[in-house]
Enzyme design. Sequence first.
Site, PDB file in Angstrom:
ATOM      1  N   LEU A 145       0.811  -1.207  -0.074  1.00 13.31           N
ATOM      2  CA  LEU A 145       0.006   0.047  -0.008  1.00 13.31           C
ATOM      3  C   LEU A 145       0.999   1.147   0.058  1.00 13.31           C
ATOM      4  O   LEU A 145       1.776   1.148   0.512  1.00 13.31           O
ATOM      5  CB  LEU A 145      -0.757   0.041   1.167  1.00 13.31           C
ATOM      6  CG  LEU A 145      -2.055  -0.887   1.295  1.00 13.31           C
ATOM      7  CD1 LEU A 145      -2.770  -0.867   2.689  1.00 13.31           C
ATOM      8  CD2 LEU A 145      -2.888  -0.702   0.173  1.00 13.31           C
ATOM      9  N   ASP A 146       0.469   2.118  -0.614  1.00 13.11           N
ATOM     10  CA  ASP A 146       1.271   3.684  -0.561  1.00 13.11           C
ATOM     11  C   ASP A 146       1.503   3.966   0.861  1.00 13.11           C
ATOM     12  O   ASP A 146       0.621   3.733   1.443  1.00 13.11           O
ATOM     13  CB  ASP A 146       0.447   4.553  -1.437  1.00 13.11           C
ATOM     14  CG  ASP A 146       0.432   4.444  -2.889  1.00 13.11           C
ATOM     15  OD1 ASP A 146       1.273   3.773  -3.507  1.00 13.11           O
ATOM     16  OD2 ASP A 146      -0.584   5.138  -3.612  1.00 13.11           O
ATOM     17  N   GLU A 147       2.239   4.828   1.191  1.00 18.08           N
ATOM     18  CA  GLU A 147       2.722   5.197   2.388  1.00 18.08           C
ATOM     19  C   GLU A 147       1.640   6.030   3.031  1.00 18.08           C
ATOM     20  O   GLU A 147       1.324   5.481   4.297  1.00 18.08           O
ATOM     21  CB  GLU A 147       3.929   5.977   2.379  1.00 18.08           C
ATOM     22  CG  GLU A 147       4.420   6.671   3.632  1.00 18.08           C
ATOM     23  CD  GLU A 147       5.543   7.503   3.674  1.00 18.08           C
ATOM     24  OE1 GLU A 147       6.013   8.146   4.763  1.00 18.08           O
ATOM     25  OE2 GLU A 147       6.028   7.819   2.576  1.00 18.08           O
ATOM     26  N   ASN A 243      -0.998   4.144  -7.924  1.00 22.10           N
ATOM     27  CA  ASN A 243      -1.445   5.547  -7.860  1.00 22.10           C
ATOM     28  C   ASN A 243      -2.837   5.583  -8.601  1.00 22.10           C
ATOM     29  O   ASN A 243      -3.412   6.569  -9.062  1.00 22.10           O
ATOM     30  CB  ASN A 243      -0.552   6.425  -7.970  1.00 22.10           C
ATOM     31  CG  ASN A 243       0.610   6.654  -7.138  1.00 22.10           C
ATOM     32  OD1 ASN A 243       1.705   7.208  -7.303  1.00 22.10           O
ATOM     33  ND2 ASN A 243       0.337   5.817  -5.957  1.00 22.10           N
TER      34      ASN A 243
END
Length: 308
Positions: A145-147, A243
């Site tokens: 997962l993105d930060e 994204n």
Amino acid sequence: MNKNKKRFTPKHRHTPVLFTFNIKEEGRLLAYLYSHIQVIPKGKIKSMLEHRQVLVNGAPVTRYDYLLSKEDVVKITKTAFKDHRAMSLPFNIVYEDKDFIVVDKPSGLLSVASDRENKRTAYRFVSDYIYNKDKHARIYIVHRLDEDTSGILVFAKDAHLKDALQLGWQTLVKKRGYYAMVEGHMRDQAGTLVNYLKKNKINLVYVTDDKVNGKKAILHYKVIATDKKYSLLNVSLETGRQNQIRVQLGHIGHFVLGDDKYGEPDNPMHRLALHAYLLEFMHPITHKIMRFNSPMPKEFKAVMPIKQ
């Protein structure tokens, strides 16, 4: 970077790295280091391993026979890590069995180590947790997962299981659900976005008309609630592009709140308003359907109170 955005702030962020290796095939750790580091005597390499200067995916490893897996990242640091392992996790375990451990990752925490952060990552916390239960066990990265995205994050406890799940990800994963709060009001209460995505030279994703070199991205959305300024969406993905949600929604003028990477929207939550609340996949060996949920974060409800 938005200064008002909340971060899962680590202490002592930077530890100088001497070597970085991207593992291409399975092998034992010490043997790998001996064969790939020629400028340091073998005795010194052994000592560095014993003194916690060898990291695998950001977690210190001391075992000579540690089994490396394809796509692991090994780093040799200049200084030793303190001999400390967290006894409890700073986030919730959603599920754990002999094959998987599933956690609810907070916003502001990296999934795995990066060049700027080796210590406080979801992988490191879960790795320490598993180590305290069994010093010979390890975990494997299944997805990321993105930060700044919170929600369901899955780790495997077996390398072959991890490989099987990654290789069959597009067919084994049945549902991926996200809550996203965006600027403005959607034209339609429900819809589908189909775009082609590419990366520029600084690794920012953008929508392109190039169907040959771009990667097809498909998402579905449904409006859950609105107020005077924002819309809360339930988003489901058919594809898993980097994204994807942020770029596709931003492309139609509805930037995800707090997303200073792709726009300059409002940031009432002091975090990215994107939460991975649902992941459902078929176990690659037992074929059992595994379904994991995470509740809507309190920050979302504070901005737009709804019944859930």
